[in-house]
Write an enzyme that holds these catalytic residues in place. Structure first.
Site, PDB file in Angstrom:
ATOM      1  N   CYS A   3      -0.305   0.379   0.741  1.00 17.86           N
ATOM      2  CA  CYS A   3      -1.351  -0.030  -0.210  1.00 17.86           C
ATOM      3  C   CYS A   3      -0.712  -0.197  -1.576  1.00 17.86           C
ATOM      4  CB  CYS A   3      -2.508   0.968  -0.206  1.00 17.86           C
ATOM      5  SG  CYS A   3      -2.080   2.654  -0.683  1.00 17.86           S
ATOM      6  N   ASN A   6      -0.210   4.192  -2.830  1.00 19.46           N
ATOM      7  CA  ASN A   6       0.216   5.163  -1.803  1.00 19.46           C
ATOM      8  C   ASN A   6      -0.372   6.553  -2.065  1.00 19.46           C
ATOM      9  OD1 ASN A   6       3.363   6.520  -0.442  1.00 19.46           O
ATOM     10  ND2 ASN A   6       1.505   5.966   0.637  1.00 19.46           N
ATOM     11  N   CYS A   8      -4.196   6.742  -1.825  1.00 22.82           N
ATOM     12  CA  CYS A   8      -5.538   6.752  -1.217  1.00 22.82           C
ATOM     13  C   CYS A   8      -5.529   6.158   0.190  1.00 22.82           C
ATOM     14  CB  CYS A   8      -6.547   6.000  -2.091  1.00 22.82           C
ATOM     15  SG  CYS A   8      -6.879   6.778  -3.680  1.00 22.82           S
ATOM     16  N   ARG A   9      -5.481   4.830   0.275  1.00 24.13           N
ATOM     17  CA  ARG A   9      -5.683   4.170   1.564  1.00 24.13           C
ATOM     18  C   ARG A   9      -4.526   4.359   2.535  1.00 24.13           C
ATOM     19  NH1 ARG A   9      -6.749  -1.460  -1.184  1.00 24.13           N
ATOM     20  NH2 ARG A   9      -5.206  -0.487  -2.552  1.00 24.13           N
ATOM     21  N   SER A  10      -3.301   4.089   2.093  1.00 19.36           N
ATOM     22  CA  SER A  10      -2.189   4.170   3.052  1.00 19.36           C
ATOM     23  C   SER A  10      -1.880   5.598   3.510  1.00 19.36           C
ATOM     24  CB  SER A  10      -0.927   3.457   2.532  1.00 19.36           C
ATOM     25  OG  SER A  10      -0.449   4.026   1.345  1.00 19.36           O
ATOM     26  N   ASP A 119     -10.365  -0.660  -2.280  1.00 16.47           N
ATOM     27  CA  ASP A 119      -9.701   0.409  -3.020  1.00 16.47           C
ATOM     28  C   ASP A 119     -10.763   1.401  -3.490  1.00 16.47           C
ATOM     29  OD1 ASP A 119      -8.305   2.005  -4.728  1.00 16.47           O
ATOM     30  OD2 ASP A 119      -7.401   0.367  -5.858  1.00 16.47           O
TER      31      ASP A 119
HETATM   32  P1  4NP Z   1      -4.381   3.114  -3.217  1.00 19.78           P
HETATM   33  O1  4NP Z   1      -5.383   3.319  -4.446  1.00 19.78           O
HETATM   34  O2  4NP Z   1      -3.685   1.785  -3.441  1.00 19.78           O
HETATM   35  O3  4NP Z   1      -5.292   3.085  -2.047  1.00 19.78           O
HETATM   36  O4  4NP Z   1      -3.425   4.279  -3.226  1.00 19.78           O
HETATM   37  C1  4NP Z   1      -4.975   3.190  -5.771  1.00 19.78           C
HETATM   38  C2  4NP Z   1      -4.559   4.277  -6.452  1.00 19.78           C
HETATM   39  C3  4NP Z   1      -4.179   4.164  -7.773  1.00 19.78           C
HETATM   40  C4  4NP Z   1      -4.224   2.941  -8.413  1.00 19.78           C
HETATM   41  C5  4NP Z   1      -4.623   1.840  -7.709  1.00 19.78           C
HETATM   42  C6  4NP Z   1      -5.000   1.956  -6.384  1.00 19.78           C
HETATM   43  N1  4NP Z   1      -3.870   2.837  -9.771  1.00 19.78           N
HETATM   44  O5  4NP Z   1      -3.949   1.722 -10.317  1.00 19.78           O
HETATM   45  O6  4NP Z   1      -3.438   3.826 -10.374  1.00 19.78           O
END
Ligand code: 4NP
Length: 147
Positions: A3, A6, A8-10, A119
């Protein structure tokens, strides 16, 4: 499993597939990464960890790392959580073989629909449960393909 952050989703996809692979007794390496450097070294988001725990999946030990070009050598299948992550990795692909390893994870559930795992980072708690449910379904399909 890849993602943006790294965190939340992944990690959720990683934890789910890791658990299913272990329960199936398979010898398959599962890992996750983010295409950004924003959260390198961090544990998964607290809300994602709590959701995972509620459903019996442990992601507490995972630490965020950034996707690197050599991941194309290390892994046979690379699942992007959304179109943007997919494009970020596509830019790093060196060969047609690299490109052919890249998949959008929700195409496992809805082939060809090119849907994104939303997200959950800036939203409420339900977003984390929704992500869990999507990834639970997708990883079960992946398990059947690799077993
Ligand atoms: P992820 O979620 O891509 O599912 O880990 C996010 C976590 C943090 C951010 C964006 C997406 N951020 O911009 O900090």
């Amino acid at each position: 499993m890849v993602c943006l952050g790294n965190i939340c989703r992944s990690p959720m996809a990683d934890g789910l597939l890791r658990k299913k692979v272990a329960e199936a007794g398979l010898s398959v390496e599962v890992d996750s990464a983010g295409t950004s450097s924003y959260h390198i070294g961090e544990a998964p988001d607290k809300r994602m960890r709590e959701t995972a725990r509620k459903f019996g999946v442990s992601i507490d030990e995972l630490r965020a790392r950034q996707f690197v070009q050599s991941d194309f050598d290390a892994f046979d299948l690379i699942y992007a959580m959304d179109e943007s992550n997919y494009q970020n990795m596509l830019r790093l692909a060196r060969t047609n073989e690299d490109e052919s390893k890249l998949k959008l994870i929700l195409n496992e559930i809805h082939p060809g629909a090119n849907m994104n795992v939303p997200d959950p980072y800036y939203g409420g708690d339900q977003g984390f449960v929704d992500v869990y449910n999507m990834l639970d379904e997708a990883t079960s399909i992946i398990l059947e393909k690799i077993r």
